[in-house]
Design a protein around this motif. Sequence first.
Motif, PDB file in Angstrom:
ATOM      1  N   THR A  42       0.837  -1.211   0.000  1.00  0.00           N
ATOM      2  CA  THR A  42       0.000   0.000   0.000  1.00  0.00           C
ATOM      3  C   THR A  42       0.871   1.260   0.000  1.00  0.00           C
ATOM      4  O   THR A  42       0.457   2.297  -0.526  1.00  0.00           O
ATOM      5  CB  THR A  42      -0.979   0.004   1.193  1.00  0.00           C
ATOM      6  N   ALA A  43       2.073   1.164   0.552  1.00  0.00           N
ATOM      7  CA  ALA A  43       2.995   2.305   0.526  1.00  0.00           C
ATOM      8  C   ALA A  43       3.373   2.635  -0.917  1.00  0.00           C
ATOM      9  O   ALA A  43       3.432   3.813  -1.311  1.00  0.00           O
ATOM     10  CB  ALA A  43       4.243   2.009   1.347  1.00  0.00           C
ATOM     11  N   ASN A  48       2.725   5.897  -5.807  1.00  0.00           N
ATOM     12  CA  ASN A  48       2.325   6.022  -7.211  1.00  0.00           C
ATOM     13  C   ASN A  48       1.210   7.056  -7.379  1.00  0.00           C
ATOM     14  O   ASN A  48       1.239   7.867  -8.300  1.00  0.00           O
ATOM     15  CB  ASN A  48       1.890   4.672  -7.776  1.00  0.00           C
ATOM     16  N   SER A  49       0.256   7.024  -6.491  1.00  0.00           N
ATOM     17  CA  SER A  49      -0.857   7.973  -6.545  1.00  0.00           C
ATOM     18  C   SER A  49      -0.358   9.407  -6.364  1.00  0.00           C
ATOM     19  O   SER A  49      -0.729  10.305  -7.124  1.00  0.00           O
ATOM     20  CB  SER A  49      -1.887   7.625  -5.464  1.00  0.00           C
ATOM     21  N   ARG A  57       8.832  12.523  -8.944  1.00  0.00           N
ATOM     22  CA  ARG A  57       9.356  11.163  -8.798  1.00  0.00           C
ATOM     23  C   ARG A  57       9.606  10.955  -7.320  1.00  0.00           C
ATOM     24  O   ARG A  57      10.398  11.663  -6.710  1.00  0.00           O
ATOM     25  CB  ARG A  57      10.687  11.023  -9.538  1.00  0.00           C
ATOM     26  N   LEU A  58       8.925   9.991  -6.773  1.00  0.00           N
ATOM     27  CA  LEU A  58       9.008   9.747  -5.342  1.00  0.00           C
ATOM     28  C   LEU A  58       9.570   8.357  -5.076  1.00  0.00           C
ATOM     29  O   LEU A  58       9.277   7.424  -5.827  1.00  0.00           O
ATOM     30  CB  LEU A  58       7.610   9.897  -4.716  1.00  0.00           C
ATOM     31  N   PRO A  59      10.348   8.192  -4.009  1.00  0.00           N
ATOM     32  CA  PRO A  59      10.941   6.890  -3.716  1.00  0.00           C
ATOM     33  C   PRO A  59       9.893   5.910  -3.189  1.00  0.00           C
ATOM     34  O   PRO A  59       8.881   6.304  -2.608  1.00  0.00           O
ATOM     35  CB  PRO A  59      11.970   7.203  -2.630  1.00  0.00           C
ATOM     36  N   SER A  60      10.154   4.617  -3.379  1.00  0.00           N
ATOM     37  CA  SER A  60       9.216   3.609  -2.880  1.00  0.00           C
ATOM     38  C   SER A  60       9.210   3.571  -1.352  1.00  0.00           C
ATOM     39  O   SER A  60       8.274   3.058  -0.745  1.00  0.00           O
ATOM     40  CB  SER A  60       9.557   2.229  -3.448  1.00  0.00           C
ATOM     41  N   ASP A  65      10.130   6.963   5.048  1.00  0.00           N
ATOM     42  CA  ASP A  65      10.982   8.131   5.260  1.00  0.00           C
ATOM     43  C   ASP A  65      10.189   9.292   5.867  1.00  0.00           C
ATOM     44  O   ASP A  65      10.728  10.096   6.619  1.00  0.00           O
ATOM     45  CB  ASP A  65      11.600   8.591   3.933  1.00  0.00           C
ATOM     46  N   TYR A  66       8.912   9.394   5.499  1.00  0.00           N
ATOM     47  CA  TYR A  66       8.022  10.468   5.967  1.00  0.00           C
ATOM     48  C   TYR A  66       6.756   9.788   6.476  1.00  0.00           C
ATOM     49  O   TYR A  66       5.765   9.661   5.749  1.00  0.00           O
ATOM     50  CB  TYR A  66       7.727  11.444   4.816  1.00  0.00           C
TER      51      TYR A  66
END
Length: 160
Positions: A42-43, A48-49, A57-60, A65-66
């Motif tokens: 779900t993370a 992705n959402s 571009r966001l890390p998996s 991390d946040y």
Amino acid sequence: GEREQILLETVQQAAAAVLGFASPDQLEPERALDEIGFDSLTAVELRNSLSILTGLRLPSTLIFDYPTPMALMAHLRDELDGGAVDEIESNEADIRRALATVPIDRLRAAGVLNVLLSLARPEAAGQQTVPAASVDEELDLIDGMNIGDLVQRALGNPQS
């Protein structure tokens, strides 16, 4: 403040949608997302959402991390604030590299060299007029202009 509130609501809505919650109000801004049911799968869905919604571009590992909606909102805010400048600088650098690889003869044959040279002249850029320069000197002038100036001049807006 309003921008942060909108970002926080965006994070909460996206997280609620991933978890299948009826309302984003069920997500407290300071409560860890893993405490309310987020796992690795779900993370990634949330990442992705949010990537789609923000264009970032966001890390998996984003929610690890946040871990709270508030921390995630602050990260997105910071990325959006710095990302615009970084993207412009990156695009300008990419364009400069691409232009540097095109042989002068091809620019001349395409009818672009004279336009670029005229854009680089100081009077075109609103600078002080100097004597006519050689092609090499004029190419150096082009190199000194930022992409915004080049585009504005090409569009015929020399005051911009």
